[in-house]
Scaffold this motif. Structure first.
Motif, mmCIF file in Angstrom:
data_model
loop_
_atom_site.group_PDB
_atom_site.id
_atom_site.type_symbol
_atom_site.label_atom_id
_atom_site.label_comp_id
_atom_site.label_asym_id
_atom_site.label_seq_id
_atom_site.Cartn_x
_atom_site.Cartn_y
_atom_site.Cartn_z
ATOM 1 N N LEU A 8 -12.030 52.863 17.589
ATOM 2 C CA LEU A 8 -12.489 52.933 19.124
ATOM 3 C C LEU A 8 -13.375 54.135 19.079
ATOM 4 O O LEU A 8 -14.679 53.874 20.017
ATOM 5 C CB LEU A 8 -11.108 53.505 19.901
ATOM 6 N N ARG A 9 -13.311 55.088 18.425
ATOM 7 C CA ARG A 9 -14.533 56.003 18.413
ATOM 8 C C ARG A 9 -15.817 55.427 18.028
ATOM 9 O O ARG A 9 -16.641 55.584 18.784
ATOM 10 C CB ARG A 9 -14.190 57.164 17.550
ATOM 11 N N ASP A 10 -15.857 54.461 16.931
ATOM 12 C CA ASP A 10 -16.937 53.985 16.548
ATOM 13 C C ASP A 10 -17.606 52.830 17.630
ATOM 14 O O ASP A 10 -18.660 52.790 18.165
ATOM 15 C CB ASP A 10 -16.803 53.208 15.079
ATOM 16 N N TYR A 11 -16.704 52.202 18.248
ATOM 17 C CA TYR A 11 -16.967 51.383 19.172
ATOM 18 C C TYR A 11 -17.731 51.736 20.372
ATOM 19 O O TYR A 11 -18.609 51.710 21.063
ATOM 20 C CB TYR A 11 -15.698 50.500 19.801
ATOM 21 N N TYR A 12 -17.087 53.012 20.854
ATOM 22 C CA TYR A 12 -17.526 53.662 22.201
ATOM 23 C C TYR A 12 -18.905 54.436 21.658
ATOM 24 O O TYR A 12 -19.679 54.577 22.473
ATOM 25 C CB TYR A 12 -16.586 54.781 22.621
ATOM 26 N N THR A 13 -19.003 55.119 20.333
ATOM 27 C CA THR A 13 -20.174 55.856 20.049
ATOM 28 C C THR A 13 -21.245 54.903 20.129
ATOM 29 O O THR A 13 -22.190 55.107 20.552
ATOM 30 C CB THR A 13 -19.936 56.423 18.553
ATOM 31 N N ASN A 14 -21.066 53.479 19.780
ATOM 32 C CA ASN A 14 -22.071 52.554 19.812
ATOM 33 C C ASN A 14 -22.591 52.100 21.001
ATOM 34 O O ASN A 14 -23.734 52.317 21.312
ATOM 35 C CB ASN A 14 -21.599 51.213 18.803
ATOM 36 N N HIS A 44 -24.515 55.081 22.288
ATOM 37 C CA HIS A 44 -25.920 55.439 21.621
ATOM 38 C C HIS A 44 -26.916 54.334 22.451
ATOM 39 O O HIS A 44 -27.985 54.687 22.591
ATOM 40 C CB HIS A 44 -25.792 55.121 20.196
ATOM 41 N N SER A 45 -26.622 52.987 22.381
ATOM 42 C CA SER A 45 -27.076 52.164 22.974
ATOM 43 C C SER A 45 -27.707 52.487 24.521
ATOM 44 O O SER A 45 -28.833 52.301 24.889
ATOM 45 C CB SER A 45 -26.659 50.836 23.063
ATOM 46 N N VAL A 46 -26.774 52.782 25.283
ATOM 47 C CA VAL A 46 -26.853 53.335 26.625
ATOM 48 C C VAL A 46 -27.848 54.451 26.639
ATOM 49 O O VAL A 46 -28.797 54.496 27.365
ATOM 50 C CB VAL A 46 -25.646 53.357 27.365
ATOM 51 N N GLY A 47 -27.692 55.228 25.818
ATOM 52 C CA GLY A 47 -28.474 56.574 25.777
ATOM 53 C C GLY A 47 -29.801 56.409 25.455
ATOM 54 O O GLY A 47 -30.804 56.827 26.093
ATOM 55 N N LEU A 48 -30.170 55.546 24.582
ATOM 56 C CA LEU A 48 -31.406 55.054 24.059
ATOM 57 C C LEU A 48 -32.172 54.525 25.388
ATOM 58 O O LEU A 48 -33.261 54.561 25.389
ATOM 59 C CB LEU A 48 -31.304 54.240 22.937
#
Lengths: 359, 364
Positions: free
Chosen positions: B254-260, B263-267
């Motif tokens: 779940l952490r990897d999923y939400y981090t992805n 990160h996309s939203v942040g970019l």
């Protein structure tokens, strides 16, 4: 007596040509839509190729072909309609337009056939899924055989994704050996007895793979000794409905594909109606422009129609053309018989004097 | 000495105004994108609310939603202003508003940047929320008869199937939790009673996992009970068996999923921030060049546009002075011993001779 005659002024004709130009470009977009719908259907069928005994390629291929042809035809139609505003440019296309309209008319039949094929695929699909699933379940245990090693994974993912179990229901797993002999302890007396008691030497149990387990069950999944009430505490398999997935995978897949195809069929029908209306507009434009040329004055009013004579007359006329086309190649029995000349001199019935031969 | 001055002819000013009008409308669209990214993130976090403990995670999507809406409004106003800037007469309408608008937009772009950085900095909170949330969800897995928790079993099973993970850190977490409810345990059987008695807290622990931990990649039918007992299964060695169950822990999954996602939203938000900053720079140049045109009087002449009229240091000093005087405005000047009633000598100016007038004779 023309069929559905409409009178067009110059401005009407120009407006019709412009509207048809735009509509033809919209039709190019719908052609692209048809193409992508065909591609989508093809991908969906190829995804589950292992579960179908024979892949149904006719419907998606038809849609792809019809989509590409629609793009090409409507692109040409757009160019023609763009040029029809100007009478001089129309002369370029004058000879081409009638063949174009006839071709497009037969092409719209293809679209209709494509739409109807979507609705009629169901029976083929049902049989294909029945045989395909039966074979997939049989080869579930053969994870060590090349070519079949992914069937277990495919079957498990199918049962979890569609929340289904077996072909018709979970009982199908009772008639299949889904545990490979590699994982059976032959020295165990229970195993040996079970193998002996079966006619074909298969190890059958009243158990199902883990992927049949229902998500909605309040208790941990019971997948072995399902029909044996005493093997589990507080368990009655007749009343237990949530433990395993009750739906059969064949019905689940059939519903899934039927939904997709019905949506695609509806969209193709709507596109067909749109194409027929564009074709009608192009026909009116063609007849109106030809009548303008016949009248000679580019600014005058002219009539446009669907058919010049009534439907019966046109049909009879076309039949005669086809018959005469056929007669063109017929020859009288013997081409070497001297046919008496039927020129004007013969009308006077004066025989030709023979030329005296000089000695 | 202006910061980055550029000369603008009349045509260049008009072109700048038109380009900025289009860019402002594009920025409205990017504002809508920001808003929808915030909504998407909110929906994703709410979907798995059961698996996350209480935390400040909701602040990020809320920030993005607010920033998106404000961006739409600000750029809508900016578009109107730039549209009017082509005509010098219409610019007069907006002359007084433009500088406050630019200052507001500058601070607003800072909040867009803060939003982007928040997306990247949420790791710690996310990890903690997931650890606690998953641990509680697994504890209440068996409570399918307790209202409020009856869907946790389904949620955890779906999670493990969908993310191909098992337990918190790994499948061993299930060994320390009683995930089989007492309703389904036969208390009359001796082994069940033995197992319950041998546990300090009276929990029924076993070396088994729920069916959702089974891996689809395994070549053999799933072994989910007596996992550590090699002799219970034929041809089985649990040390070397890697494909039987999912080896990944759900917290990491779940952490990897939400981090992805973050990160996309942040970019995307960073790119939008750069875009907004460039639009703001253009509007500043337009404003200064139009003001200079008005100062020079001739609408057709060339004018200078700049970012700041003086250098950074002088502008900062003058702004600090303004702020200091704003503060001093409310202070009263008590230079004389604190008594406001003392008669101060008059400081009136009595004409060029500075001779005070004679007092008038009083009639008796």
């Amino acid at each position: 007596m023309a069929v559905l005659k409409v009178t067009f002024t110059k401005t009407n004709r120009d407006k019709l040509a412009q509207v048809l130009w735009v509509l033809n470009w919209v039709s190019v977009v719908t052609g692209v839509t048809l193409f992508s719908l065909g591609l989508f259907l093809k991908v969906e069928i190829v995804k589950r190729r292992e579960l179908m005994s024979k892949e149904i390629v006719s419907v998606p291929n038809m849609l792809i072909f019809v989509g590409l042809t629609a793009c090409a035809i409507n692109f040409l139609g757009g160019k023609i309609c763009y040029d029809c505003v100007d009478t001089t440019k129309f002369l370029r296309w004058k000879l081409l337009m009638l063949p174009y309209i006839i071709c497009t008319f037969f092409f719209t039949f293809c679209i209709l056939v494509g739409a109807l094929m979507c609705y009629s695929m169901r029976n083929d699909l049902e049989e294909s899924l029945f045989l395909g699933l039966r074979d997939a379940m049989r080869y579930y245990k053969d994870t060590d055989m090349p070519g079949r090693c992914y069937i277990k994974r495919t079957m498990d993912m199918l049962q979890m994704q569609f929340q289904c179990c077996g072909n018709e229901g979970y009982r199908d797993w009772f008639h299949i050996q889904w545990i490979s002999n590699r994982y059976l302890d032959m020295t165990d007396s229970g195993v040996a007895e079970r193998l002996r008691s079966n006619v074909e030497g298969k190890y059958l149990i009243d158990g199902v793979p883990f992927s049949c387990c229902g998500l909605h069950s309040p208790r941990p999944c019971i997948q072995h000794q399902i029909t044996n009430n005493s093997a589990h505490y507080n368990y009655e398999y007749q009343k237990e409905e949530l433990n395993l997935n009750r739906r059969g995978c064949r019905q689940a897949l059939l519903e899934h594909y039927t939904q997709i195809m019905q949506s695609i069929g509806l969209i193709v029908l709507i596109i067909w109606l749109f194409e027929v209306s564009v074709l009608t507009g192009v026909r009116y434009l063609q007849t109106a422009m030809e009548n303008v040329l016949r009248l000679g004055d580019p600014d005058s009013e002219s009539d446009g129609w669907l058919l010049e004579n009534s439907i019966a007359d046109t049909a009879r006329y076309n039949f005669n053309i086809i018959k005469n086309l056929g007669k063109c190649y017929q020859v009288d029995d013997d081409p070497n018989i001297d046919v008496p000349s039927t020129s004007q001199q013969a009308q006077e019935n004066v025989p030709v004097k023979q030329i005296p031969v000089a000695q | 000495m202006a910061v980055l001055p550029i000369k603008f002819t009349k045509t260049k000013r008009d072109k700048l105004a038109q380009v900025l009008w289009v860019l402002n409308w594009i920025s409205v669209v990017t504002g809508i994108i920001l808003f929808s990214l915030g909504i998407f993130l909110k929906v994703e976090i709410n979907k798995r609310q059961d698996l996350m403990a209480e935390s400040q995670l909701q602040s990020v999507p809320n920030m993005l939603i607010a920033v998106g809406l404000i961006a739409c409004l600000i750029n809508f106003l900016g578009g109107k202003i730039c549209y009017d800037c082509v005509d010098t007469n219409k610019f007069l309408r907006w002359k007084l508003v433009m500088l406050p608008y630019i200052i507001c937009t500058f601070f607003f772009t800072l909040s867009v940047l803060v939003g982007a950085l928040m997306c990247y900095s949420m790791h710690g909170q996310l990890e903690e929320a997931l650890t606690l949330g998953l641990r509680d969800a697994m504890r209440h897995y068996k409570d399918t008869d307790t209202p409020g928790r009856c869907f946790l079993k389904r949620t955890v099973d779906l999670l493990q199937i969908q993310f191909q993970c098992c337990g918190n850190e790994g499948y061993r977490d299930w060994f320390q939790i009683q995930w089989v409810s007492n309703r389904y345990l036969d208390m009359s059987q001796r082994e069940v009673v033995d197992r319950l008695r041998s546990n300090v807290e009276g929990k029924y622990l076993m070396d088994g996992v729920p069916f959702s931990c089974c891996s689809v990649n395994s070549p053999r039918p799933c072994i989910q009970h007596q996992i550590t007992n090699n002799s219970a299964h034929f041809n089985y060695d649990f040390q070397t068996e890697e494909l039987n169950l999912w080896t990944r822990g759900c917290r990491q999954a779940l952490r990897d999923y939400y981090t992805n996602i973050m990160h996309s939203v942040g970019l995307t938000v960073l790119i939008i921030w750069l875009f907004e900053l460039s639009v703001l720079t253009g509007v500043r140049y337009l404003q200064t060049s139009l003001e200079n045109v008005l100062r020079q009087g001739d609408p057709e002449c060339e004018s200078d546009g700049w970012l700041l009229e003086n250098s950074f240091v002088e502008t900062a000093r003058s702004n600090l002075n303004i702020i200091k005087h704003l503060g001093k405005f409310n202070q009263i000047n008590i230079s004389s011993n604190g008594d406001p009633n003392l008669d101060k000598p008059p400081t009136a100016h009595y004409g060029p001779d500075n001779v005070p007038p004679k007092p008038l004779p009083m009639a008796s």
